[in-house]
Write a protein that holds these residues in place. Structure first.
Motif, PDB file in Angstrom:
ATOM      1  N   ASN A 163     -16.532 -16.784   1.473  1.00  0.00           N
ATOM      2  CA  ASN A 163     -18.176 -16.906   0.149  1.00  0.00           C
ATOM      3  C   ASN A 163     -18.373 -15.006   0.497  1.00  0.00           C
ATOM      4  OD1 ASN A 163     -17.416 -19.427   1.289  1.00  0.00           O
ATOM      5  ND2 ASN A 163     -19.387 -19.901   1.808  1.00  0.00           N
ATOM      6  N   LEU A 218     -12.520 -19.227  14.127  1.00  0.00           N
ATOM      7  CA  LEU A 218     -11.830 -20.163  12.868  1.00  0.00           C
ATOM      8  C   LEU A 218     -10.245 -20.445  12.354  1.00  0.00           C
ATOM      9  CD1 LEU A 218     -15.181 -19.577  10.781  1.00  0.00           C
ATOM     10  CD2 LEU A 218     -15.023 -21.254  11.989  1.00  0.00           C
ATOM     11  N   GLU A 270      -4.713 -38.024  18.037  1.00  0.00           N
ATOM     12  CA  GLU A 270      -3.556 -38.769  16.497  1.00  0.00           C
ATOM     13  C   GLU A 270      -3.485 -37.352  16.233  1.00  0.00           C
ATOM     14  OE1 GLU A 270      -7.369 -39.019  13.000  1.00  0.00           O
ATOM     15  OE2 GLU A 270      -8.725 -39.644  15.078  1.00  0.00           O
ATOM     16  N   GLU A 292      -8.663 -27.878  13.387  1.00  0.00           N
ATOM     17  CA  GLU A 292      -9.309 -27.675  11.644  1.00  0.00           C
ATOM     18  C   GLU A 292      -9.445 -26.441  10.868  1.00  0.00           C
ATOM     19  OE1 GLU A 292     -10.830 -30.861   8.662  1.00  0.00           O
ATOM     20  OE2 GLU A 292     -11.130 -32.522  10.475  1.00  0.00           O
ATOM     21  N   MET A 332      -9.532 -22.432   8.962  1.00  0.00           N
ATOM     22  CA  MET A 332      -9.235 -21.856   7.577  1.00  0.00           C
ATOM     23  C   MET A 332      -8.245 -21.446   7.382  1.00  0.00           C
ATOM     24  SD  MET A 332     -11.831 -18.763   7.504  1.00  0.00           S
ATOM     25  CE  MET A 332     -11.405 -17.538   8.548  1.00  0.00           C
ATOM     26  N   LYS A 391      -6.380 -26.630   2.321  1.00  0.00           N
ATOM     27  CA  LYS A 391      -7.685 -25.993   3.407  1.00  0.00           C
ATOM     28  C   LYS A 391      -7.984 -25.100   3.086  1.00  0.00           C
ATOM     29  CE  LYS A 391      -6.666 -29.625   6.230  1.00  0.00           C
ATOM     30  NZ  LYS A 391      -6.817 -30.416   7.783  1.00  0.00           N
ATOM     31  N   MET A 411      -9.510 -37.198  10.497  1.00  0.00           N
ATOM     32  CA  MET A 411      -8.306 -36.046  10.810  1.00  0.00           C
ATOM     33  C   MET A 411      -8.555 -35.017   9.781  1.00  0.00           C
ATOM     34  SD  MET A 411      -4.965 -35.619  13.206  1.00  0.00           S
ATOM     35  CE  MET A 411      -4.126 -36.577  12.103  1.00  0.00           C
ATOM     36  N   GLY A 412      -8.055 -34.934   8.564  1.00  0.00           N
ATOM     37  CA  GLY A 412      -7.443 -34.832   7.182  1.00  0.00           C
ATOM     38  C   GLY A 412      -8.958 -34.505   5.868  1.00  0.00           C
ATOM     39  N   SER A 413      -9.562 -35.133   6.570  1.00  0.00           N
ATOM     40  CA  SER A 413     -11.263 -34.731   5.662  1.00  0.00           C
ATOM     41  C   SER A 413     -11.977 -33.413   6.245  1.00  0.00           C
ATOM     42  CB  SER A 413     -11.877 -35.862   5.615  1.00  0.00           C
ATOM     43  OG  SER A 413     -12.431 -36.537   7.336  1.00  0.00           O
ATOM     44  N   SER A 414     -12.896 -32.902   6.051  1.00  0.00           N
ATOM     45  CA  SER A 414     -13.346 -31.518   6.357  1.00  0.00           C
ATOM     46  C   SER A 414     -14.596 -32.451   7.125  1.00  0.00           C
ATOM     47  CB  SER A 414     -13.685 -31.169   5.315  1.00  0.00           C
ATOM     48  OG  SER A 414     -14.093 -31.297   4.271  1.00  0.00           O
ATOM     49  N   LYS A 415     -14.877 -33.104   8.436  1.00  0.00           N
ATOM     50  CA  LYS A 415     -15.737 -33.632   8.988  1.00  0.00           C
ATOM     51  C   LYS A 415     -16.361 -31.937   9.800  1.00  0.00           C
ATOM     52  CE  LYS A 415     -12.569 -35.214  12.219  1.00  0.00           C
ATOM     53  NZ  LYS A 415     -12.012 -36.625  13.436  1.00  0.00           N
ATOM     54  N   LEU A 416     -15.262 -31.001  10.066  1.00  0.00           N
ATOM     55  CA  LEU A 416     -15.794 -30.234  10.432  1.00  0.00           C
ATOM     56  C   LEU A 416     -15.147 -29.131   9.628  1.00  0.00           C
ATOM     57  CD1 LEU A 416     -17.067 -29.139  13.585  1.00  0.00           C
ATOM     58  CD2 LEU A 416     -15.031 -27.742  13.636  1.00  0.00           C
ATOM     59  N   TRP A 464     -14.174 -25.183   8.012  1.00  0.00           N
ATOM     60  CA  TRP A 464     -14.597 -24.359   8.266  1.00  0.00           C
ATOM     61  C   TRP A 464     -15.507 -23.821   7.352  1.00  0.00           C
ATOM     62  CZ3 TRP A 464     -13.622 -21.183   3.503  1.00  0.00           C
ATOM     63  CH2 TRP A 464     -12.974 -21.915   2.863  1.00  0.00           C
ATOM     64  N   ALA A 465     -16.010 -24.103   5.608  1.00  0.00           N
ATOM     65  CA  ALA A 465     -16.635 -23.555   5.267  1.00  0.00           C
ATOM     66  C   ALA A 465     -18.013 -23.667   5.199  1.00  0.00           C
ATOM     67  CB  ALA A 465     -15.851 -24.399   3.726  1.00  0.00           C
ATOM     68  N   THR A 481     -18.824 -24.830   8.684  1.00  0.00           N
ATOM     69  CA  THR A 481     -19.845 -23.993   9.629  1.00  0.00           C
ATOM     70  C   THR A 481     -19.952 -22.428   9.413  1.00  0.00           C
ATOM     71  OG1 THR A 481     -17.163 -23.893  10.305  1.00  0.00           O
ATOM     72  CG2 THR A 481     -18.267 -25.796  11.160  1.00  0.00           C
ATOM     73  N   ILE A 482     -18.699 -22.078   8.675  1.00  0.00           N
ATOM     74  CA  ILE A 482     -19.368 -20.667   8.739  1.00  0.00           C
ATOM     75  C   ILE A 482     -20.513 -20.057   7.920  1.00  0.00           C
ATOM     76  CG2 ILE A 482     -18.809 -20.108   5.852  1.00  0.00           C
ATOM     77  CD1 ILE A 482     -18.035 -17.839   9.292  1.00  0.00           C
ATOM     78  N   ARG A 483     -21.830 -20.541   7.618  1.00  0.00           N
ATOM     79  CA  ARG A 483     -22.940 -20.794   6.855  1.00  0.00           C
ATOM     80  C   ARG A 483     -23.562 -20.329   7.860  1.00  0.00           C
ATOM     81  NH1 ARG A 483     -22.168 -26.010   3.345  1.00  0.00           N
ATOM     82  NH2 ARG A 483     -21.424 -24.713   1.854  1.00  0.00           N
ATOM     83  N   ARG A 518     -22.131 -22.126  17.709  1.00  0.00           N
ATOM     84  CA  ARG A 518     -21.903 -21.312  18.935  1.00  0.00           C
ATOM     85  C   ARG A 518     -23.244 -21.469  20.024  1.00  0.00           C
ATOM     86  NH1 ARG A 518     -20.744 -15.725  16.765  1.00  0.00           N
ATOM     87  NH2 ARG A 518     -18.157 -16.366  15.980  1.00  0.00           N
TER      88      ARG A 518
END
Lengths: 205, 241
Positions: A65, A77, A113, A148, A150, A179, B1-6, B8-9, B11-13, B21
């Motif tokens: 970003n 990450l 999973e 997950e 990046m 992703k 799992m596949g969806s972005s529940k965590l 990175w986009a 968490t980085i903000r 952290r």
């Protein structure tokens, strides 16, 4: 948006340069395959990308970003499969996964999973010390993905796998590319299909 | 799992990243300590080698010198010599086993350095506590010593163990990739442990001598040194790991 930038990157051990003046950008949604014979510096390049090693010259930058971050800053990450980044033999597969989930603050429910996805659901209570090399690689893949990441950095991801395992790796790579970023170091030219970009080490240095 | 529940986009903000952290740091510390306890419970390598060393040393000392009731300085010296070397044996494997098993990078890539330090230190402290719990009562019984101010004595032992666990964790990380690391650990640890050992020796000698007179100053030194070792370790660990 995410991008990995290597700018005039060079790494030397003593007076021997593994590679020099390496510049490339890996944008989000793509893969990079690093090809080259043994000892050409593929694993070293992966180590530079995740901050386990420092370059002799040049730099590695993760752009997230519009913010530039060092490999050390984004370490948590990134998901990595390296030959010298092993799970704990005296823990079970499930315990190893839970350790990584806890370290990343991820819900432990995703552990089972992932073990199921990599085909280790039945072996989850088995000590990793009893695993075959293929099972160990499957576990390392699951451990690198449970938070997950990046970006996924893989060193010889298909080297010890059977056909079923290769298909699994292929699927995981395609999912990760949607992703973020995937970077693969390999000397198996069949793996070149995973990357929109390829670089070959060990030619001119 | 596949969806972005965590994802990175997310968490980085900035602030979200910092909050994640902070809240996760304690979980990291506990995960690392728990992993070491699990490993040790299954292999019992550090416990067995450390206790074996301590018990052999204790037996040899008790057989050779008999009762030390009338010689508190000598008794205190022997006790802390045994604790010091038992500590070296215990701490030597803290990071060596990670390097030998190629698991050090797993920790490096997935945990904050300060969380690794504290997690490892907590495990080391528990291990040293177990060793002290075995050595000290046996020492008192085998050498016919009476401890009157046991509360102060326990405080001194705990503070010394905190110091040795903190400094030992740092030294263990520094020397993990070096050859002859156990010998080097003993050589490097002695000057660093010395202020804590000297103060513990004074307190122990005073207490074994029948009173706690003169214990206040060494106890303050121990307290300050334990605090400095812990904070120093927490702050410096990132630089050496």
């Amino acid at each position: 948006m995410l991008a990995l930038k290597c700018i005039d990157l060079g790494k030397a051990f003593g007076r021997r340069w593994l590679f020099r003046r390496l510049s490339f950008t890996v944008p989000q949604g793509t893969g990079l395959v690093i090809l080259g014979p043994n000892g050409s510096g593929k694993t070293t390049l992966l180590r530079l990308m995740c901050g386990l090693m420092q370059p002799t010259e040049g730099k590695v930058v993760w752009e997230i970003n519009d913010t530039e971050l060092s490999p050390k800053q984004v370490r948590s990450l990134i998901g990595i499969v390296l030959p010298d980044c092993e799970p704990y033999d005296e823990l079970t597969a499930e315990e190893n996964m839970e350790l990584i989930a806890d370290l990343h603050g991820v819900d432990r429910s995703s552990v089972n999973e992932w073990l199921e996805r990599v085909g280790l659901a039945r072996a989850k209570r088995q000590f990793v010390g009893e695993f075959s090399s293929g099972m160990r690689l499957r576990l390392k893949l699951a451990m690198s993905l449970v938070h997950e990441p990046m970006a996924l950095l893989l060193d010889e991801p298909t080297a010890m796998l059977d056909e079923q395992g290769r298909q699994l790796v292929s699927k995981l790579i395609e999912e990760q590319k949607r992703k973020g970023i995937v970077i693969i170091a390999t000397n198996d030219e069949r793996d070149a299909v995973y990357g929109e970009q390829q670089i070959v080490l060990g030619k001119n240095h | 799992m596949g969806s972005s529940k965590l994802s990175w986009a997310r968490t980085i903000r900035g602030k979200e990243k910092a909050a994640l952290r902070g809240s996760n740091w304690i979980r990291q510390v506990w995960a690392i300590a728990k992993k070491d306890f699990q490993s040790e419970w299954r292999t019992r390598h550090a416990v067995v080698t450390t206790l074996a060393f301590a018990l052999i040393a204790l037996t040899v000392v008790s057989l050779s010198v008999g009762s030390l009731r009338s010689e508190p300085e000598l008794a205190a010296g022997l006790l802390w010599v045994i604790i010091f070397f038992a500590t070296i044996v215990a701490l030597a494997r803290t990071f060596t086993k990670e390097v030998d098993a190629h698991t050090d990078n797993l920790l490096r890539l997935n945990a904050e350095p300060s969380a690794i330090f504290l997690g490892k230190m907590l495990f080391n402290l528990a291990l040293l506590g177990l060793v002290a719990l075995m050595i000290v009562p046996l020492f008192v019984v085998l050498l016919g010593i009476s401890v009157k101010q046991s509360g102060i004595f326990v405080v001194a032992v705990v503070l010394a163990l905190i110091t040795m666990a903190a400094l030992g964790t740092i030294l263990g990380a520094m020397l993990a990739k070096v050859q002859s690391r156990i010998a080097l650990l003993a050589v490097a640890a002695f000057p660093l442990f010395f202020p804590a050992l000297a103060a513990s020796l004074q307190v122990t000698a005073a207490i074994l001598g029948g009173g706690a007179g003169g214990s206040a100053t060494p106890l303050k030194v121990l307290f300050a040194y334990a605090g400095a070792s812990f904070l120093g370790g927490l702050l410096l660990f990132e630089e050496i790991w």
